[in-house]
Design a protein around this motif. Structure first.
Motif, mmCIF file in Angstrom:
data_model
loop_
_atom_site.group_PDB
_atom_site.id
_atom_site.type_symbol
_atom_site.label_atom_id
_atom_site.label_comp_id
_atom_site.label_asym_id
_atom_site.label_seq_id
_atom_site.Cartn_x
_atom_site.Cartn_y
_atom_site.Cartn_z
ATOM 1 N N ALA A 172 103.479 -5.772 48.462
ATOM 2 C CA ALA A 172 102.824 -4.878 47.507
ATOM 3 C C ALA A 172 102.561 -3.543 48.181
ATOM 4 O O ALA A 172 102.590 -3.436 49.412
ATOM 5 N N GLY A 173 102.272 -2.526 47.369
ATOM 6 C CA GLY A 173 101.957 -1.210 47.928
ATOM 7 C C GLY A 173 103.227 -0.397 48.114
ATOM 8 O O GLY A 173 104.319 -0.940 48.242
ATOM 9 N N ARG A 174 103.078 0.930 48.145
ATOM 10 C CA ARG A 174 104.252 1.807 48.212
ATOM 11 C C ARG A 174 104.270 2.545 49.545
ATOM 12 O O ARG A 174 103.216 2.754 50.144
ATOM 13 N N GLY A 175 105.455 2.945 49.993
ATOM 14 C CA GLY A 175 105.572 3.718 51.227
ATOM 15 C C GLY A 175 104.982 2.962 52.406
ATOM 16 O O GLY A 175 105.113 1.744 52.508
ATOM 17 N N THR A 176 104.286 3.674 53.310
ATOM 18 C CA THR A 176 103.706 2.957 54.453
ATOM 19 C C THR A 176 102.486 2.151 54.062
ATOM 20 O O THR A 176 101.902 1.483 54.909
ATOM 21 N N PHE B 75 101.729 -0.687 43.310
ATOM 22 C CA PHE B 75 102.887 0.201 43.472
ATOM 23 C C PHE B 75 102.681 1.539 42.766
ATOM 24 O O PHE B 75 103.086 2.584 43.266
ATOM 25 N N SER B 77 100.886 4.814 41.189
ATOM 26 C CA SER B 77 99.752 5.655 41.567
ATOM 27 C C SER B 77 98.626 5.664 40.541
ATOM 28 O O SER B 77 97.478 5.912 40.891
ATOM 29 N N GLY B 340 103.136 6.725 37.297
ATOM 30 C CA GLY B 340 103.022 7.533 38.506
ATOM 31 C C GLY B 340 103.835 6.995 39.656
ATOM 32 O O GLY B 340 103.286 6.355 40.552
ATOM 33 N N ALA B 341 105.142 7.219 39.620
ATOM 34 C CA ALA B 341 106.026 6.833 40.725
ATOM 35 C C ALA B 341 107.336 7.590 40.546
ATOM 36 O O ALA B 341 108.107 7.293 39.632
ATOM 37 N N HIS B 501 104.837 10.332 50.346
ATOM 38 C CA HIS B 501 103.984 9.692 49.346
ATOM 39 C C HIS B 501 104.800 8.886 48.343
ATOM 40 O O HIS B 501 104.354 7.863 47.831
ATOM 41 N N GLU B 502 106.006 9.358 48.056
ATOM 42 C CA GLU B 502 106.787 8.736 46.984
ATOM 43 C C GLU B 502 107.822 7.724 47.463
ATOM 44 O O GLU B 502 108.424 7.040 46.639
ATOM 45 N N SER B 503 108.068 7.645 48.768
ATOM 46 C CA SER B 503 109.000 6.626 49.258
ATOM 47 C C SER B 503 108.526 5.271 48.748
ATOM 48 O O SER B 503 107.340 4.957 48.824
ATOM 49 N N CYS B 504 109.461 4.477 48.245
ATOM 50 C CA CYS B 504 109.046 3.189 47.690
ATOM 51 C C CYS B 504 108.617 2.244 48.801
ATOM 52 O O CYS B 504 107.929 1.258 48.549
#
Ligand SMILES: Cc1cc2nc3c(=O)[nH]c(=O)nc-3n(C[C@H](O)[C@H](O)[C@H](O)COP(=O)(O)O)c2cc1C
Ligand code: SF4
Ligand code: SF4
Ligand code: FES
Ligand code: FES
Lengths: 246, 606
Positions: A172-176, B75, B77, B340-341, B501-504
């Motif tokens: 879960a969670g995005r990016g780092t 995932f 925002s 928001g992604a 910020h937007e990298s998955c």
């Protein structure tokens, strides 16, 4: 230059190998005992493509071998200084993103991230550490989850879904902010259905998922990657084999 | 060049808008439940966050694993696991509609006035102020969203008024209505923006000529995708038509997330009929019964309008069962709203999101055209592409091909913003020179233009004679102008923060690499960079560009590589001659000082 390619054949660093329909470049390479470095791939589980250690080049375009279908006539570059340098950098990225204090980690010597570092001649972290706060979960009687060491390879997620048929983990969670979560009402491993014998509890390439009360049974110095390279062990691996040995 | 200036006022009556923000998007598919993202949005609205209990409830309702619900919530925002304020304010941080666009930190000002820390909710739960990526209001100056509604042309004065209204908890209904107005200003019109589109006209023609001839007309027009990649639209429809599957789908990509792009906002406002008709045409050709518009969450305020048009088209028998009396042609469109992604603009991530999952790009091949929504053949097209297709069927492919260049037929709609006097929408035949656009929008003393947004190409004056088109400067429509006074290092940092910020977070090169790039640029801006950092940035950029998993990673470092080539002084001027530490020693002791409650001289290093 390139001769007329034989059907169902690809070449890796000039060596011609056969493949069968539906195989990826990684599948074909492993079947022919050719090592393409990999961390998030495990034969027998569905490929993911997240770690990018397996990058190879076809006509100067980079692609991940574990998710790219083999196609007749592909001329693939794999074991080149340039690609190994890229792989080393990617390994360093994985090291600095997590918190890897190898001397105090039970996995040391058995850890694939470390072994990859040895194999690629990685002598330092190169990048500044991220020092991320990552949660530890010791709630399970037999299994420890220390997210500080997780490289987000998704192997435990797939093993639990595809082999154990339990779906204990997810990312879960995005990016780092991406992190491993446990699919239980409290989010704790102790409240999940995972068992010590599950493939998901044993497949972690690093020291993020550890079986408790087995610490240091094999002394440091006699551990897997003290005796073998990751190249040697990787050519032997297969889910069905491992799992049924248990 | 002729100069057409029209301002279309959209109905931005706050009363309607507010009631709409709480309204659930209608859905007309066979699926029994509303979309997972919509269900989560409702919870977010009602409870200002999504609690663990709420997630469990949703998992039970949807018969999903809790893990899937949690991973979706975390995932996107616009879903929060901690309560937001009753007034939830999102400042755009885009270089055009951002809070710093006038060199004045409006976000900081509002936070100060309201005694709230950015990113945190005030202790009384009244207000939270966050930043977000570009909200597509770049032609309106600094802008924000308050509880989802846009307020544009922010000034210090307006911020002061907003602070007062928030402090007194005045309902949005009583805020000045004109604040919420969004104007779509088209300064330059060509093929698509001059022709009136009569609802049903393209479908009537298609029914007369049949599927094959209609597809052939699209193929003859050489229409290529307007969303960025430029894939042949006719070819895509043909591949989808031929792909086996038990259902086919058509999806309109209205995610418009590339900073500096807002042309789809205008098209959705003023040309929704042509868009829906383009989708219906595609459905007719590929054999789809269900279509989706994937609308970015930032454009939720367009929902009422889009539903009105959809409903009217249903009444006109242009949607629904037996379209235009055809016994076997049924098709309807559902609107799914993102949360928001930026990555959800990537077509396979979009499909994942449509399926109620985190927007992680899939392994490709297979492509959505054969294995898309629910693993069935799916066409994903940009808003502008679908509108162009509808016009091509009415006017004929020759009409379209007569305009543009050899490789790029037709026109391109640009979203022009930044340092110019006339920001707004400009439609030009392909082949238009950058300088022409700059002249038309009255941009003077231009230092750089970012064509195609942060993922696109940064060019300087030497390249202003280059042409917009697939063969030269390809663009999804973002056209960001930076005057001589702009600090380009700040622009690079802004873009680098955007991508990080937007990298998955799926693949290592992009997830870790975009963070490292961001840190490197920040370090240079703090005056700690050395020549070594430039080498580092170049190597890192190449690694991210060549070894990532999806288009976000491929393009995330373009701006730095372009910048180093064209404006090296922007990054090199602040460099130090000698080694300097990665970090400030004294600053690093701050947390220790806080813990020990010390701030005396010997608790500092110099
Ligand atoms: C990170 C990323 C973001 C994207 N965002 C959008 C978008 O907002 N709108 C869009 O139409 N295409 C976007 N695309 C391109 C889509 O993947 C896809 O190519 C496009 O929707 C196809 O439509 P077209 O052929 O009509 O251009 C994006 C691609 C990437 C890699
Ligand atoms: S997981 Fe591996 S690399 Fe990480 S600390 Fe443990 S031994 Fe070191
Ligand atoms: S816990 Fe281990 S197996 Fe699971 S994702 Fe992390 S590193 Fe991979
Ligand atoms: S092994 Fe192929 S991407 Fe990880
Ligand atoms: S996360 Fe998309 S490129 Fe890696």
């Amino acid at each position: 230059m390139a001769m007329q390619a034989k059907p169902n054949t690809i070449s890796i660093d000039g060596q011609e190998i056969a493949f069968t329909a539906g195989q990826t470049i990684m599948d074909a390479a492993l079947a022919a005992k050719i090592y393409i470095p990999h961390l998030c791939h495990y034969p027998g589980l569905r490929p993911s493509g997240n770690c990018r250690l397996c990058v190879v080049e076809i006509s100067n375009r980079s692609t991940a071998a574990c998710i790219t279908p083999a196609v007749t006539g592909q001329e693939i570059r794999n074991n080149t200084p340039e690609l190994n340098a890229i792989r080393k950098t990617i390994t360093q990225m994985l090291f600095v993103e997590g918190n890897h204090i190898c001397p105090s980690c039970e996995k040391t010597g058995n850890c694939k991230l470390q072994a990859m570092g040895y194999y690629l001649g990685m002598l330092d972290d190169h990048f500044p550490q991220f020092y991320q706060r990552r949660e530890m979960d010791a709630s399970h009687a037999g299994i420890l989850l220390d997210r500080s060491r997780c490289i987000l390879c998704d192997l435990c997620v797939r093993a639990s879904r595809e082999v154990d048929e339990k779906n204990v983990f997810a990312i879960a969670g995005r990016g780092t902010d991406a992190h491993l979560i446990v699919n239980s009402s409290t989010g704790k491993l102790g409240d999940s259905t995972i068992a010590v014998t599950d493939l998901a509890a044993n497949i972690c390439p690093v020291g993020a998922i550890l079986i408790k009360e087995q610490g240091y049974q094999v002394p440091i110095g006699q551990r897997i990657y003290d005796l073998h390279t990751i190249r040697e062990t990787a050519l032997q691996e297969n889910v069905t084999k491992e799992h049924h040995e248990k | 060049m002729s100069f057409v200036d029209s301002i279309c006022h959209f109905n931005f009556n706050p009363a309607i808008l507010i009631s709409m923000m709480n309204q659930r998007p209608l859905h007309h598919s066979d699926s029994p439940r509303e979309h997972l993202l919509h269900r989560l949005y409702t919870l977010q609205q009602e409870f200002l966050h999504i609690s663990p209990q709420a997630m469990q409830q949703v998992a039970a309702e949807y018969q999903l694993s809790l893990g899937q619900v949690v991973s979706v919530v975390e995932f996107y925002s616009f879903f929060y696991t901690q309560p937001c304020g009753r007034f939830h304010i999102l400042f755009s941080n885009c270089t055009s509609c951002g809070y710093l666009s006038d060199e004045q930190d409006l976000l900081h000002l509002l936070c100060q006035l309201l005694q709230v820390t950015s990113g945190k909710t005030r202790h009384d739960g009244c207000v939270s102020v966050h930043e977000t990526s570009c909200i597509g209001l770049c032609d309106h100056g600094a802008s924000l969203l308050v509880n989802g509604l846009p307020i544009t042309r922010l000034t210090e004065e307006k911020i002061t008024q907003i602070a007062q209204l928030v402090a007194s908890e005045t309902p949005l209904l009583q805020w000045p209505a004109e604040w919420f107005e969004v104007h779509n200003t088209a300064h330059q019109r060509s093929l698509l923006l001059t022709e009136y589109f009569l609802p049903g006209s393209a479908m009537q023609k298609a029914l007369i000529h049949g599927k094959d001839e209609t597809l052939a007309e699209i193929l003859r027009s050489d229409l290529r995708g307007r969303g960025g990649a430029g894939f042949g639209t006719g070819k895509k429809w043909q591949l989808c038509q031929q792909a086996p599957g038990h259902a086919h789908y058509v999806v309109c990509n209205a995610d418009e997330g590339e900073p500096g792009t807002f042309k789809d906002r205008m098209l959705l406002c003023d040309h929704a009929d042509a868009l829906f008709e383009g989708m219906t045409l595609c459905a007719f050709i590929i054999g789809a019964e269900q279509g989706f518009v994937y609308l970015r969450g930032e454009y939720r305020y367009l929902l009422t309008h889009l539903h009105t048009v959809l409903n009217r088209r249903r009444q006109q028998r242009l949607l629904g069962q037996h379209i235009l009396g055809q016994p076997a042609f049924h098709f309807d469109i559902e609107i799914v709203i993102g949360a928001g992604a930026y990555i959800c603009g990537e077509e396979s991530a979009l499909v994942e999101s449509l399926e109620g999952k985190p927007g992680i790009p899939r392994i490709r091949p297979p492509f959505p055209v054969t294995h898309g929504y629910q693993n069935q053949p799916t066409v994903v097209n940009n808003v502008e592409t679908l509108i162009a297709a509808a016009h091509i069927i009415v006017q004929g492919s020759a009409w379209f091909k007569a305009v543009g260049t050899e490789e790029s037929s037709g026109t391109k709609i640009l979203s022009v913003s930044g340092d110019c006097q006339l920001p707004g929408i400009y439609e030009y035949p392909f082949g238009v020179r950058v300088q022409q656009v700059l002249d038309d929008c009255h941009a003077h003393n231009v230092q750089a233009v970012q064509i195609g947004g942060p993922a696109g190409k940064m060019i300087g004056a030497a390249d202003f004679n280059r042409a917009i088109g697939f063969e030269d400067l390809s663009t999804g429509g973002s056209f960001l102008i930076y005057g001589q006074h702009r600090d380009l290092l700040a622009v690079h940092r802004n873009f680098a923060h955007f991508f990080a910020h937007e990298s998955c977070g799926f693949c290592t090169p992009c997830r870790v690499g975009t963070q490292l790039l961001k840190n490197n640029l920040d370090k240079i801006a703090q005056g700690r960079g050395t020549a070594q950092d430039i080498t580092e940035i170049k190597q890192l950029s190449h690694l991210i560009r060549h070894h990532s998993h999806c288009g976000l990673g491929y393009t995330a470092a373009n701006h730095v590589l372009d910048g180093l080539q064209t404006f090296p002084q922007a990054l090199e001027a602040p460099l130090q001659q000698h080694f300097s530490a990665q970090f400030d020693l004294d600053q690093s002791l701050e947390s220790a000082r806080q813990i020990t409650h010390r701030d005396d001289a010997s608790a500092h290093l110099d």
